[in-house]
Design an enzyme around this catalytic site. Sequence first.
Site, PDB file in Angstrom:
ATOM      1  N   ARG A  86      55.827  61.732  31.392  1.00 49.78           N
ATOM      2  CA  ARG A  86      57.183  61.580  31.940  1.00 49.78           C
ATOM      3  C   ARG A  86      57.291  60.320  32.789  1.00 49.78           C
ATOM      4  NH1 ARG A  86      61.952  63.823  30.627  1.00 49.78           N
ATOM      5  NH2 ARG A  86      60.608  65.553  29.967  1.00 49.78           N
ATOM      6  N   GLY A 328      54.240  69.201  37.080  1.00 50.36           N
ATOM      7  CA  GLY A 328      54.512  70.400  36.306  1.00 50.36           C
ATOM      8  C   GLY A 328      54.695  70.062  34.844  1.00 50.36           C
ATOM      9  N   HIS A 330      57.368  69.565  33.049  1.00 49.86           N
ATOM     10  CA  HIS A 330      58.294  68.454  32.820  1.00 49.86           C
ATOM     11  C   HIS A 330      57.594  67.115  33.021  1.00 49.86           C
ATOM     12  CE1 HIS A 330      61.869  65.843  33.786  1.00 49.86           C
ATOM     13  NE2 HIS A 330      62.387  66.544  32.789  1.00 49.86           N
ATOM     14  N   CYS A 331      56.687  67.061  33.978  1.00 47.31           N
ATOM     15  CA  CYS A 331      56.009  65.805  34.335  1.00 47.31           C
ATOM     16  C   CYS A 331      55.072  65.304  33.250  1.00 47.31           C
ATOM     17  CB  CYS A 331      55.208  65.976  35.621  1.00 47.31           C
ATOM     18  SG  CYS A 331      56.153  66.609  37.019  1.00 47.31           S
ATOM     19  N   ILE A 332      54.558  66.196  32.405  1.00 42.44           N
ATOM     20  CA  ILE A 332      53.579  65.778  31.405  1.00 42.44           C
ATOM     21  C   ILE A 332      54.203  65.574  30.029  1.00 42.44           C
ATOM     22  CG2 ILE A 332      51.770  66.960  32.694  1.00 42.44           C
ATOM     23  CD1 ILE A 332      51.692  69.087  30.474  1.00 42.44           C
TER      24      ILE A 332
END
Length: 341
Positions: A86, A328, A330-332
């Site tokens: 992300r 989290g 979403h971040c990956i």
Amino acid sequence: MTWTMPAEFAPQERIWMAFPRVGNTLGDDADSADEARDTWAAVANAAARFEPVTMVVDPSAVTEARARLSADVEIEIAPLDDFWMRDIGPTFVLDEAGTLGAVDWTFNGWGANAWATWERDDRIGATVAGLAGATHLPSPLVNEGGGIHVDGEGTVLVTETVQLDPRRNPYATKERVEWELQRTIGATKVIWLPRGLTRDYESAGTRGHVDMVAAFAAPGRVLLHWQDDPAHPDYGVVRQIRAVLEEATDAAGRHLEIIELPAPATLRDEDGFVDWNYANHLVVNGGVIACGYGEPEADARAAGILAEAYGREVVTIDARPILQRGGGIHCITQQQPRAGR
């Protein structure tokens, strides 16, 4: 030519990820490292049920990746420093004709953190843009994908402590940031939240990524992380953020509907107050990949709220190995919107 970032709930072409490689973020403990690899792979395998997934893998991690990823997940090999797609990857946009573009933000290790390296990660935006066949759109703004969240109609959520961070953009003003966000992602209304979650300001944090606290579920509708225990410092933080959202209007002039996503019951781990939240989730075609925290009641409650908000199936994955490393689900991950009209 005008570029616009579609909402995350718009039709998608694929999901991009980066596989964990040995380094500071993965850690030295072998069991913990394997747990992280398994979790990254679990997210990819779950998303691949709904749409194509491409995993960028450092040459040093190919064997580990192939052992864990399903045959449905495509692998592309490229040098990596870290593995938060992300933030290191491009933000995809479309022009008026539906042509795919890729905004390549300047990346400097979340504000030149002492532990971070980013020479290879700063090239991943261009690499992924090329693999996706997108027009490469370099930006001088130091920014990360986790630092923005859009409604697809010109509204973007940001935090003052990220884009105005002197370690990222020492000469930035709100006006300059807003101009660049309009140029790159078509933002005509920027809603400035004051900050992010408390733990995000520790050494391994991003100093306020918005994707840990809020997300658009539809135009005019925001999902907000909600901490209702006064013993947690985020009790005050989320109320401060909610007050800003209640006063805000979006690009269409609407006041926002705010849907609270209650935090899990756990307040602390061995490192202090946790930043466990359900706002940090991945929307895919027909589904949502949600963070779980080993709390059946809280995880199920959040899955129900997300299912109702999006009208999609929710798949919950234990995300504690990701949160332990500073982010989290979403971040990956990074979504590529469907091109064309």
